[in-house]
Design a protein around this motif. Sequence first.
Motif, mmCIF file in Angstrom:
data_model
loop_
_atom_site.group_PDB
_atom_site.id
_atom_site.type_symbol
_atom_site.label_atom_id
_atom_site.label_comp_id
_atom_site.label_asym_id
_atom_site.label_seq_id
_atom_site.Cartn_x
_atom_site.Cartn_y
_atom_site.Cartn_z
ATOM 1 N N ALA A 12 9.011 -19.812 -4.532
ATOM 2 C CA ALA A 12 8.085 -18.859 -3.888
ATOM 3 C C ALA A 12 8.364 -17.441 -4.323
ATOM 4 O O ALA A 12 7.459 -16.648 -4.556
ATOM 5 N N LEU A 13 9.643 -17.090 -4.452
ATOM 6 C CA LEU A 13 9.997 -15.741 -4.888
ATOM 7 C C LEU A 13 9.608 -15.519 -6.345
ATOM 8 O O LEU A 13 9.167 -14.443 -6.732
ATOM 9 N N THR A 14 9.765 -16.558 -7.156
ATOM 10 C CA THR A 14 9.397 -16.451 -8.572
ATOM 11 C C THR A 14 7.914 -16.195 -8.728
ATOM 12 O O THR A 14 7.472 -15.522 -9.652
ATOM 13 N N VAL A 15 7.134 -16.724 -7.778
ATOM 14 C CA VAL A 15 5.687 -16.563 -7.823
ATOM 15 C C VAL A 15 5.272 -15.104 -7.843
ATOM 16 O O VAL A 15 4.275 -14.734 -8.431
ATOM 17 N N VAL A 16 6.030 -14.247 -7.174
ATOM 18 C CA VAL A 16 5.687 -12.824 -7.111
ATOM 19 C C VAL A 16 5.476 -12.271 -8.511
ATOM 20 O O VAL A 16 4.575 -11.485 -8.758
ATOM 21 N N CYS A 17 6.297 -12.705 -9.437
ATOM 22 C CA CYS A 17 6.173 -12.246 -10.825
ATOM 23 C C CYS A 17 5.087 -13.020 -11.567
ATOM 24 O O CYS A 17 4.313 -12.450 -12.328
ATOM 25 N N GLU A 87 -1.830 -13.957 -0.921
ATOM 26 C CA GLU A 87 -1.177 -14.718 0.148
ATOM 27 C C GLU A 87 0.220 -15.169 -0.267
ATOM 28 O O GLU A 87 1.158 -15.142 0.527
ATOM 29 N N ILE A 88 0.360 -15.584 -1.536
ATOM 30 C CA ILE A 88 1.669 -16.025 -2.026
ATOM 31 C C ILE A 88 2.643 -14.858 -2.058
ATOM 32 O O ILE A 88 3.814 -14.987 -1.673
ATOM 33 N N VAL A 89 2.180 -13.716 -2.510
ATOM 34 C CA VAL A 89 3.042 -12.526 -2.535
ATOM 35 C C VAL A 89 3.489 -12.162 -1.126
ATOM 36 O O VAL A 89 4.656 -11.846 -0.885
ATOM 37 N N ALA A 90 2.547 -12.227 -0.159
ATOM 38 C CA ALA A 90 2.888 -11.912 1.234
ATOM 39 C C ALA A 90 3.917 -12.897 1.780
ATOM 40 O O ALA A 90 4.865 -12.509 2.472
ATOM 41 N N LEU A 91 3.762 -14.180 1.442
ATOM 42 C CA LEU A 91 4.719 -15.196 1.890
ATOM 43 C C LEU A 91 6.086 -14.968 1.257
ATOM 44 O O LEU A 91 7.122 -15.121 1.909
ATOM 45 N N ALA A 92 6.081 -14.605 -0.018
ATOM 46 C CA ALA A 92 7.349 -14.353 -0.696
ATOM 47 C C ALA A 92 8.094 -13.189 -0.041
ATOM 48 O O ALA A 92 9.318 -13.225 0.119
ATOM 49 N N LYS A 93 7.344 -12.168 0.361
ATOM 50 C CA LYS A 93 7.971 -11.025 1.051
ATOM 51 C C LYS A 93 8.562 -11.465 2.388
ATOM 52 O O LYS A 93 9.659 -11.029 2.768
ATOM 53 N N LYS A 94 7.830 -12.335 3.095
ATOM 54 C CA LYS A 94 8.341 -12.844 4.371
ATOM 55 C C LYS A 94 9.621 -13.652 4.159
ATOM 56 O O LYS A 94 10.543 -13.608 4.975
ATOM 57 N N ILE A 95 9.656 -14.401 3.063
ATOM 58 C CA ILE A 95 10.850 -15.200 2.765
ATOM 59 C C ILE A 95 12.046 -14.291 2.512
ATOM 60 O O ILE A 95 13.151 -14.528 3.003
ATOM 61 N N VAL A 96 11.829 -13.233 1.734
ATOM 62 C CA VAL A 96 12.913 -12.283 1.458
ATOM 63 C C VAL A 96 13.412 -11.661 2.759
ATOM 64 O O VAL A 96 14.621 -11.574 3.006
ATOM 65 N N GLU A 97 12.462 -11.221 3.595
ATOM 66 C CA GLU A 97 12.843 -10.617 4.874
ATOM 67 C C GLU A 97 13.578 -11.617 5.761
ATOM 68 O O GLU A 97 14.558 -11.286 6.430
ATOM 69 N N GLY A 98 13.117 -12.881 5.763
ATOM 70 C CA GLY A 98 13.760 -13.924 6.562
ATOM 71 C C GLY A 98 15.164 -14.225 6.094
ATOM 72 O O GLY A 98 16.082 -14.433 6.914
ATOM 73 N N GLN A 99 15.348 -14.226 4.775
ATOM 74 C CA GLN A 99 16.683 -14.478 4.244
ATOM 75 C C GLN A 99 17.650 -13.352 4.619
ATOM 76 O O GLN A 99 18.816 -13.592 4.950
ATOM 77 N N GLN A 100 17.153 -12.125 4.580
ATOM 78 C CA GLN A 100 17.991 -10.987 4.969
ATOM 79 C C GLN A 100 18.351 -11.064 6.452
ATOM 80 O O GLN A 100 19.493 -10.792 6.838
#
Length: 360
Positions: A12-17, A87-100
């Motif tokens: 999911a994070l890779t998707v951002v790029c 939507e994928i970018v928004a989800l990836a941001k949520k994942i980063v925030e959740g991991q932190q």
Amino acid sequence: MGTGKRGLLTAALTVVCAVTVLAAPGTAFAAPTPTPTPSGSPATPTPPPGKDLEQVREKLDTLYHAAAVATDAYNAAEEKAKKQSAEIVALAKKIVEGQQKLKKLKNQAGASARAQYRTGGLPPTAQFLLSDDPGQFLDGAGLVMQGQRATKKLLGEMTRTQEELRQYADDASAQWKKLEAGRKAKAAAKKKIEQQIAAAEKLESRLEKKEKERLAALEEEAARKAQAAWLDTGVLKDVDGKASARGKKAVRFATAQLGKPYVWGAEGPDSFDCSGLTSQAWAAAGHPVPRTSQEQWKQLKHVDTKDMRPGDLIIYFDDASHVALYLGDGAIIHAPRPGRTVTVAGAGSMPILGVVRPDA
């Protein structure tokens, strides 16, 4: 969290790029494996003996209409890809925030565990019996209870955060699959557009200069006849609608594009397809509309022909594959087809499906 879920998070994070590459307008994709040409396909047109130009004109109309239908499919896939990418970018941001957040919670849990270790891990009763100062211990008992409740709350929050991360990963994976499906649909539409246009160009290339001139005259004559027949119905006798302020802005934008070439999938500033012109005209008027002619027909308010006014959109053909902006006095401005430029024409020069109003 299992290794499979961690892999999803990474993906999911890779998707951002990656997502901006997949969704970029005009991105070239490898064409799918060629499929056999269906029966009746116009992929390899051949003018009949004697080059009957009327039949050639009809064949060209068929080819360019098929290209217009495919263009609408391409534009629709393009719009979906933009939304799915966001939507994928928004989800990836949520994942980063959740991991932190999870990392912070784990640090807090670790600190709590170390504090418990320093007390020897003894239950409160044993600590009371062994205490040198039982009174002091009892005074601190309330703080101990608070600490235990805080630890329980901390563990509950960690569990919720892990569940949210798993859900975000699942959602990102689902959106990625949709994006992949959209990419394939977009590539298939692109291939069909190119095939239809290439077939039309091949057919036209077999004509001599005088035949091309006669063909152009035939096209103009067919349009004139259709417009005359439409006007003869008396359709305009009750039409006296005044353009709205936004409608006037849309008309001004569209007329400023006169002479610019038709390019499928284009929405300015140097070239347009039919719905690219109308959607940009209304965007310039401060009232965005759907990107494709089919969605403009589906989503915008339908109005009776007698009530139409400058700025309204006229949708053409039974499949809503073409759209033009109404100028008034029975005229439209539109981007006709490949090989043509943005031009003014008669509103009745093509079969009308209906009229829609963006700012109803």
